[in-house]
Design a protein around this motif. Structure first.
Motif, PDB file in Angstrom:
ATOM      1  N   VAL A  93      50.460  48.855  38.454  1.00 28.85           N
ATOM      2  CA  VAL A  93      51.254  47.864  39.175  1.00 28.85           C
ATOM      3  C   VAL A  93      52.622  47.773  38.509  1.00 28.85           C
ATOM      4  O   VAL A  93      52.744  47.963  37.298  1.00 28.85           O
ATOM      5  N   ASP A  94      53.623  47.489  39.292  1.00 31.94           N
ATOM      6  CA  ASP A  94      54.980  47.318  38.790  1.00 31.94           C
ATOM      7  C   ASP A  94      55.180  45.835  38.487  1.00 31.94           C
ATOM      8  O   ASP A  94      55.292  45.022  39.396  1.00 31.94           O
ATOM      9  N   VAL A  95      55.231  45.482  37.217  1.00 35.49           N
ATOM     10  CA  VAL A  95      55.316  44.065  36.855  1.00 35.49           C
ATOM     11  C   VAL A  95      56.628  43.431  37.299  1.00 35.49           C
ATOM     12  O   VAL A  95      56.712  42.202  37.412  1.00 35.49           O
ATOM     13  N   SER A  96      57.640  44.245  37.560  1.00 37.40           N
ATOM     14  CA  SER A  96      58.919  43.675  37.996  1.00 37.40           C
ATOM     15  C   SER A  96      58.835  43.065  39.388  1.00 37.40           C
ATOM     16  O   SER A  96      59.733  42.335  39.804  1.00 37.40           O
ATOM     17  N   THR A  97      57.762  43.372  40.114  1.00 37.27           N
ATOM     18  CA  THR A  97      57.595  42.814  41.458  1.00 37.27           C
ATOM     19  C   THR A  97      56.879  41.468  41.441  1.00 37.27           C
ATOM     20  O   THR A  97      56.638  40.890  42.496  1.00 37.27           O
ATOM     21  N   TYR A  98      56.542  40.991  40.242  1.00 40.77           N
ATOM     22  CA  TYR A  98      55.874  39.693  40.104  1.00 40.77           C
ATOM     23  C   TYR A  98      56.748  38.734  39.302  1.00 40.77           C
ATOM     24  O   TYR A  98      57.710  39.147  38.645  1.00 40.77           O
ATOM     25  N   ILE A  99      56.396  37.463  39.332  1.00 36.79           N
ATOM     26  CA  ILE A  99      57.176  36.441  38.638  1.00 36.79           C
ATOM     27  C   ILE A  99      56.717  36.298  37.190  1.00 36.79           C
ATOM     28  O   ILE A  99      57.491  36.459  36.257  1.00 36.79           O
ATOM     29  N   HIS A 100      55.474  35.967  37.001  1.00 41.20           N
ATOM     30  CA  HIS A 100      54.884  35.853  35.664  1.00 41.20           C
ATOM     31  C   HIS A 100      53.414  36.252  35.740  1.00 41.20           C
ATOM     32  O   HIS A 100      52.537  35.401  35.672  1.00 41.20           O
ATOM     33  N   PRO A 101      53.139  37.549  35.905  1.00 39.24           N
ATOM     34  CA  PRO A 101      51.779  38.027  36.141  1.00 39.24           C
ATOM     35  C   PRO A 101      50.856  37.838  34.943  1.00 39.24           C
ATOM     36  O   PRO A 101      51.274  37.976  33.783  1.00 39.24           O
ATOM     37  N   ARG A 102      49.607  37.542  35.252  1.00 36.48           N
ATOM     38  CA  ARG A 102      48.560  37.417  34.245  1.00 36.48           C
ATOM     39  C   ARG A 102      47.318  38.138  34.759  1.00 36.48           C
ATOM     40  O   ARG A 102      47.121  38.255  35.972  1.00 36.48           O
ATOM     41  N   VAL A 103      46.485  38.590  33.840  1.00 40.33           N
ATOM     42  CA  VAL A 103      45.260  39.290  34.228  1.00 40.33           C
ATOM     43  C   VAL A 103      44.049  38.590  33.629  1.00 40.33           C
ATOM     44  O   VAL A 103      44.125  37.975  32.563  1.00 40.33           O
ATOM     45  N   GLU A 104      42.928  38.702  34.344  1.00 46.17           N
ATOM     46  CA  GLU A 104      41.679  38.110  33.878  1.00 46.17           C
ATOM     47  C   GLU A 104      40.504  38.951  34.363  1.00 46.17           C
ATOM     48  O   GLU A 104      40.575  39.565  35.437  1.00 46.17           O
ATOM     49  N   PRO A 105      39.422  39.010  33.565  1.00 46.28           N
ATOM     50  CA  PRO A 105      38.254  39.814  33.946  1.00 46.28           C
ATOM     51  C   PRO A 105      37.352  39.033  34.902  1.00 46.28           C
ATOM     52  O   PRO A 105      37.157  37.826  34.745  1.00 46.28           O
ATOM     53  N   GLU A 106      36.806  39.733  35.886  1.00 47.16           N
ATOM     54  CA  GLU A 106      35.977  39.086  36.897  1.00 47.16           C
ATOM     55  C   GLU A 106      34.765  39.949  37.238  1.00 47.16           C
ATOM     56  O   GLU A 106      34.629  41.077  36.772  1.00 47.16           O
ATOM     57  N   VAL A 107      33.927  39.394  38.094  1.00 45.46           N
ATOM     58  CA  VAL A 107      32.806  40.119  38.685  1.00 45.46           C
ATOM     59  C   VAL A 107      33.047  40.174  40.189  1.00 45.46           C
ATOM     60  O   VAL A 107      33.391  39.156  40.804  1.00 45.46           O
ATOM     61  N   ALA A 108      32.910  41.367  40.766  1.00 39.21           N
ATOM     62  CA  ALA A 108      33.124  41.547  42.205  1.00 39.21           C
ATOM     63  C   ALA A 108      31.803  41.864  42.901  1.00 39.21           C
ATOM     64  O   ALA A 108      30.955  42.572  42.349  1.00 39.21           O
TER      65      ALA A 108
END
Length: 257
Positions: A93-108
């Motif tokens: 992903v290009d982080v410049s296209t977001y404001i203040h991106p954060r990531v978190e682990p999930e279950v799908a």
């Protein structure tokens, strides 16, 4: 609520997302409550659909007791996922296209059929075709990542992007699996699937129930993100992200600028 302009609010949030420009909170100023906020969310996502995107699932938010307490609520929230948000496992992903991106682990979860509200957990494997580790990228459109409950609901629960790792059969238990979030090979968060409403399967029941209040029914083949198992971590340019869920495997994401 007669003075509300859901379409106008949705336009502001959509512009904030497409231009990666933060805006002030809106709910207090316009008198937005939870029910009206979901109306704004519908209008916001509809703008994406009108541009050619399609719905591919739902996501949950505030599924941990700590997050509920932090914002002073006792009910989880939900948002929509579109195909444009879906990043391939190992993709970037290009982080410049977001404001203040954060990531978190999930279950799908991959839905095999429409679950019924209140369906016993014992019937879970009949409704869910497969399960996978996942990463959600969240990016509030509000300044300083600060918002009220109606604000975040209107903003489609800060949904921005997501990665799903390899699908596998549903294991016997999902209620206490170890979870790690790694950035550049270093563990930054340690948690358990127990943080997701005590058992991620409960998140699906809540999602069916809450979305149903607003006339939204989950569909066969949709992805369902059950909620974060740890706190979110800021995503920096160049970062290599890896989510590990015990028994389920890994999902990975690269950040570019």
């Amino acid at each position: 609520m007669s003075g509300l302009d859901p379409a106008g609010i949705a336009e502001q949030l959509d512009k904030a997302a497409t231009t990666a420009t933060a805006i002030p909170q809106l709910a207090a100023e316009v008198g937005l409550d939870v029910d009206a906020a979901y109306g704004v969310q519908t209008a916001l996502v509809q703008r994406r659909l009108d541009r050619g995107e399609r719905l591919v699932g739902l996501k949950m938010g505030l599924t941990s007791k700590a997050k509920m307490a932090q914002v002073g609520v006792d009910e989880v929230i939900w948002g929509r996922l579109t195909d444009a948000m879906w990043v391939p496992d190992g993709g970037s992903v290009d982080v410049s296209t977001y404001i203040h991106p954060r990531v978190e682990p999930e279950v799908a979860f991959l839905l095999d059929r429409l679950p019924e509200p209140g369906e016993p957990l014992g019937a879970f494997t009949d409704a869910v075709r497969a399960v996978a580790p996942a990463i959600e990228l969240i990016d509030s459109r509000y300044a300083n990542f600060t918002f009220s409950l109606p604000d975040v609901i209107a903003d489609n629960t800060s949904a921005a992007a997501f990665v799903v790792g390899p699908w596998s059969p549903v294991p016997d238990g999902l209620d206490n699996l170890g979870v790690l979030l790694e950035i550049d090979g270093r563990v930054t968060q340690v948690g358990s699937t127990a943080a997701i409403l005590g058992d991620p399967r409960r998140a699906l029941d809540e999602g069916v129930r809450l979305a149903g209040r607003h006339g939204v029914r989950l569909r066969e083949g949709w992805v369902f993100l059950a909620g974060a198992a740890t706190a979110a971590v800021p995503l920096r340019p160049g970062a290599q992200v890896r989510a590990v869920v015990e028994k389920l495997g890994t999902a990975t994401l690269k950040a570019v600028s």
